[in-house]
Design a protein around this motif. Structure first.
Motif, PDB file in Angstrom:
ATOM      1  N   ALA A  74      29.075   6.848  42.237  1.00 58.99           N
ATOM      2  CA  ALA A  74      30.187   7.728  41.882  1.00 58.99           C
ATOM      3  C   ALA A  74      31.549   7.102  42.167  1.00 58.99           C
ATOM      4  O   ALA A  74      32.573   7.649  41.750  1.00 58.99           O
ATOM      5  N   ILE A  75      31.568   5.966  42.878  1.00 57.74           N
ATOM      6  CA  ILE A  75      32.842   5.296  43.153  1.00 57.74           C
ATOM      7  C   ILE A  75      33.375   4.681  41.862  1.00 57.74           C
ATOM      8  O   ILE A  75      32.655   3.945  41.189  1.00 57.74           O
ATOM      9  N   PRO A  76      34.612   4.962  41.497  1.00 59.17           N
ATOM     10  CA  PRO A  76      35.159   4.369  40.254  1.00 59.17           C
ATOM     11  C   PRO A  76      35.155   2.847  40.312  1.00 59.17           C
ATOM     12  O   PRO A  76      35.566   2.239  41.314  1.00 59.17           O
ATOM     13  N   LYS A  77      34.687   2.234  39.255  1.00 61.66           N
ATOM     14  CA  LYS A  77      34.648   0.774  39.207  1.00 61.66           C
ATOM     15  C   LYS A  77      36.039   0.171  39.192  1.00 61.66           C
ATOM     16  O   LYS A  77      36.232  -0.992  39.581  1.00 61.66           O
ATOM     17  N   GLU A  78      37.033   0.956  38.736  1.00 59.41           N
ATOM     18  CA  GLU A  78      38.391   0.432  38.693  1.00 59.41           C
ATOM     19  C   GLU A  78      38.911   0.087  40.085  1.00 59.41           C
ATOM     20  O   GLU A  78      39.654  -0.885  40.264  1.00 59.41           O
ATOM     21  N   LEU A  79      38.499   0.879  41.086  1.00 60.54           N
ATOM     22  CA  LEU A  79      38.943   0.593  42.451  1.00 60.54           C
ATOM     23  C   LEU A  79      38.368  -0.723  42.958  1.00 60.54           C
ATOM     24  O   LEU A  79      39.071  -1.516  43.593  1.00 60.54           O
ATOM     25  N   GLN A  80      37.093  -0.953  42.670  1.00 60.95           N
ATOM     26  CA  GLN A  80      36.481  -2.201  43.105  1.00 60.95           C
ATOM     27  C   GLN A  80      37.077  -3.397  42.377  1.00 60.95           C
ATOM     28  O   GLN A  80      37.310  -4.461  42.973  1.00 60.95           O
ATOM     29  N   GLU A  81      37.340  -3.226  41.091  1.00 62.31           N
ATOM     30  CA  GLU A  81      37.957  -4.317  40.343  1.00 62.31           C
ATOM     31  C   GLU A  81      39.375  -4.589  40.835  1.00 62.31           C
ATOM     32  O   GLU A  81      39.796  -5.742  40.941  1.00 62.31           O
ATOM     33  N   ALA A  82      40.110  -3.535  41.160  1.00 61.71           N
ATOM     34  CA  ALA A  82      41.470  -3.711  41.677  1.00 61.71           C
ATOM     35  C   ALA A  82      41.444  -4.407  43.035  1.00 61.71           C
ATOM     36  O   ALA A  82      42.315  -5.236  43.333  1.00 61.71           O
ATOM     37  N   GLU A  97      37.191  -1.788  53.688  1.00 57.59           N
ATOM     38  CA  GLU A  97      38.461  -1.170  53.319  1.00 57.59           C
ATOM     39  C   GLU A  97      38.343  -0.221  52.129  1.00 57.59           C
ATOM     40  O   GLU A  97      39.143   0.710  52.003  1.00 57.59           O
ATOM     41  N   ILE A  98      37.362  -0.436  51.252  1.00 56.67           N
ATOM     42  CA  ILE A  98      37.260   0.382  50.033  1.00 56.67           C
ATOM     43  C   ILE A  98      35.986   1.222  50.031  1.00 56.67           C
ATOM     44  O   ILE A  98      36.027   2.449  49.973  1.00 56.67           O
ATOM     45  N   THR A  99      34.831   0.557  50.094  1.00 49.38           N
ATOM     46  CA  THR A  99      33.560   1.263  49.900  1.00 49.38           C
ATOM     47  C   THR A  99      33.260   2.237  51.026  1.00 49.38           C
ATOM     48  O   THR A  99      32.958   3.410  50.780  1.00 49.38           O
ATOM     49  N   PHE A 100      33.335   1.768  52.268  1.00 45.80           N
ATOM     50  CA  PHE A 100      32.954   2.614  53.393  1.00 45.80           C
ATOM     51  C   PHE A 100      33.836   3.854  53.534  1.00 45.80           C
ATOM     52  O   PHE A 100      33.311   4.972  53.733  1.00 45.80           O
ATOM     53  N   PRO A 101      35.178   3.761  53.443  1.00 43.88           N
ATOM     54  CA  PRO A 101      35.990   4.999  53.519  1.00 43.88           C
ATOM     55  C   PRO A 101      35.678   5.987  52.402  1.00 43.88           C
ATOM     56  O   PRO A 101      35.660   7.203  52.640  1.00 43.88           O
ATOM     57  N   LEU A 102      35.428   5.498  51.183  1.00 43.80           N
ATOM     58  CA  LEU A 102      35.106   6.398  50.085  1.00 43.80           C
ATOM     59  C   LEU A 102      33.719   7.020  50.255  1.00 43.80           C
ATOM     60  O   LEU A 102      33.462   8.121  49.748  1.00 43.80           O
ATOM     61  N   MET A 103      32.838   6.338  50.943  1.00 44.59           N
ATOM     62  CA  MET A 103      31.486   6.845  51.165  1.00 44.59           C
ATOM     63  C   MET A 103      31.370   7.721  52.399  1.00 44.59           C
ATOM     64  O   MET A 103      30.289   8.245  52.681  1.00 44.59           O
ATOM     65  N   LEU A 104      32.459   7.896  53.123  1.00 42.77           N
ATOM     66  CA  LEU A 104      32.389   8.641  54.378  1.00 42.77           C
ATOM     67  C   LEU A 104      31.906  10.079  54.192  1.00 42.77           C
ATOM     68  O   LEU A 104      31.035  10.539  54.945  1.00 42.77           O
ATOM     69  N   PRO A 105      32.409  10.865  53.218  1.00 43.12           N
ATOM     70  CA  PRO A 105      31.890  12.231  53.058  1.00 43.12           C
ATOM     71  C   PRO A 105      30.390  12.270  52.751  1.00 43.12           C
ATOM     72  O   PRO A 105      29.654  13.097  53.307  1.00 43.12           O
TER      73      PRO A 105
END
Length: 358
Positions: free
Chosen positions: A246-254, A268-276
């Motif tokens: 469900a994480i937008p691919k645009e964030l990972q590409e950015a 910095e990106i994946t773990f904070p978004l996966m926290l909930p």
């Protein structure tokens, strides 16, 4: 008919229905409670009068909603009967359980159930086996941290572009499809059998003279944790995998464009978004872990010496082996209170942890 069209006399009739039926329910319940406690005999053979009084109260309450609130009360009837039914399935068994918890009731005794006040609480306070089971539960719950790390790693692997990804997803989910009792018999009773089990034979071939997976307390406890983790890690994995997808691919590409790759991108990106999602998976896993009993009962029955006991398996033995219904119910009630307090604290901490930061 709106609430403005309802007269004061009609509202008084509705309120009278509610309070009259509630008073009748309270009187019948108190009379039956007094009879059960031996204070006075009202001639009740069972708890059916209280059930009938509750059904009358529920009917009057629903009827009064229409009388007092009109059309808005009719909308309430879509939810209120179901709520009253749920209350009847939770409150009454809980009250009956409390009544049993403060009683001396052993099924092997001819004297039947007798009210004994706080004697069961005193016995529980001086019961080292119960406190040992609570201590084991702390260790079992703490092992969820390791399970979460493994589940997250598997989710990251399955979320990547690997060969036969669909096959591996199904393969890793297979333990979740099995019953814990089946896992206990297939692995705990068969593969880990110390004399003829295949793993014991392999250990002897490697030079271990007398391999035993349940003789040492810590080895037995570790084996139980491994079997339980093997069964439920796929559950956490599938939740984390859904969160990763469900994480937008645009964030990972950015993040790659900004130079954040590997561990830095994950932290910095994946773990904070996966926290909930992570907190939800851990909380649900804790709930399942607190009910751990089937694997322990099937394989070790709490042994050796209570080393693998859980609170649920200990309560099960109080009921089944000792027929001590009163004391076992008191243990279950205390455990329920501890679970409610612990889960409330964890949910508050989880809400604070997942709160959006500005």
């Amino acid at each position: 008919m709106t609430s403005d069209d309802i007269s004061d006399n009609r509202r008084r009739i509705g309120r009278g229905l509610i309070w009259g039926s509630a008073g009748l329910l309270a009187l019948v319940a108190l009379a039956q409670a007094a009879q059960v406690l031996g204070w006075r005999d009202f001639g009740f053979a069972n708890w059916r009068p209280t059930l009938y009084a509750y059904c009358l109260f529920a009917t009057c309450l629903c009827w009064a909603q229409v009388i007092i609130r009109g059309e808005q009360g009719k909308r309430t009837l879509f939810v209120l009967p179901a709520a009253l039914f749920v209350v009847s399935l939770t409150i009454f068994p809980l009250l009956f359980g409390l009544l049993i918890a403060f009683s001396n009731w052993n099924l092997s005794s001819l004297s039947g159930r007798q009210f004994n006040g706080t004697a069961n609480l005193v016995q529980m306070w001086h019961d080292p086996f119960y406190w040992n089971a609570l201590g084991n539960m702390v260790i079992y719950v703490a092992a969820i941290v390791v399970e979460y790390a493994i589940a997250f790693g598997l989710a990251l692997i399955l979320a990547g572009q690997i060969r036969a990804r669909k096959f591996w997803r199904v393969a890793f989910l297979m333990p979740l499809m099995l019953s814990p009792v089946a896992v206990s018999w297939m692995i705990g009773k068969s593969m880990l059998e110390p004399r003829f089990g295949p793993l014991a034979r392999l250990a002897r071939a490697l030079g271990v003279e007398q391999p035993s997976f349940f003789e040492s307390p810590w080895m037995a406890k570790l084996t139980i944790m491994v079997l339980d983790a093997w069964t439920f890690i796929p559950f956490m994995m599938i939740m984390l995998l859904a969160g990763l997808q469900a994480i937008p691919k645009e964030l990972q590409e950015a993040s790659r464009v900004d130079g954040a790759t590997g561990w830095k991108s994950f932290w910095e990106i994946t773990f904070p978004l996966m926290l909930p999602v992570s907190v939800t998976a851990i909380l649900i896993r804790i709930i399942f872990k607190l009910k751990l009993a089937d694997i322990v009962i099937t394989i070790t029955s709490g042994g050796p010496g209570g080393a693998t006991d859980t609170v649920t398996s200990f309560i099960f033995r109080e009921y089944r082996e000792r027929s001590n219904v009163g004391y076992g119910t008191m243990l279950a009630m205390v455990y329920l209170v501890l679970i409610v307090i612990g889960m409330t604290i964890l949910m508050k901490l989880a809400a604070r942890l997942t709160r959006p930061r500005t």
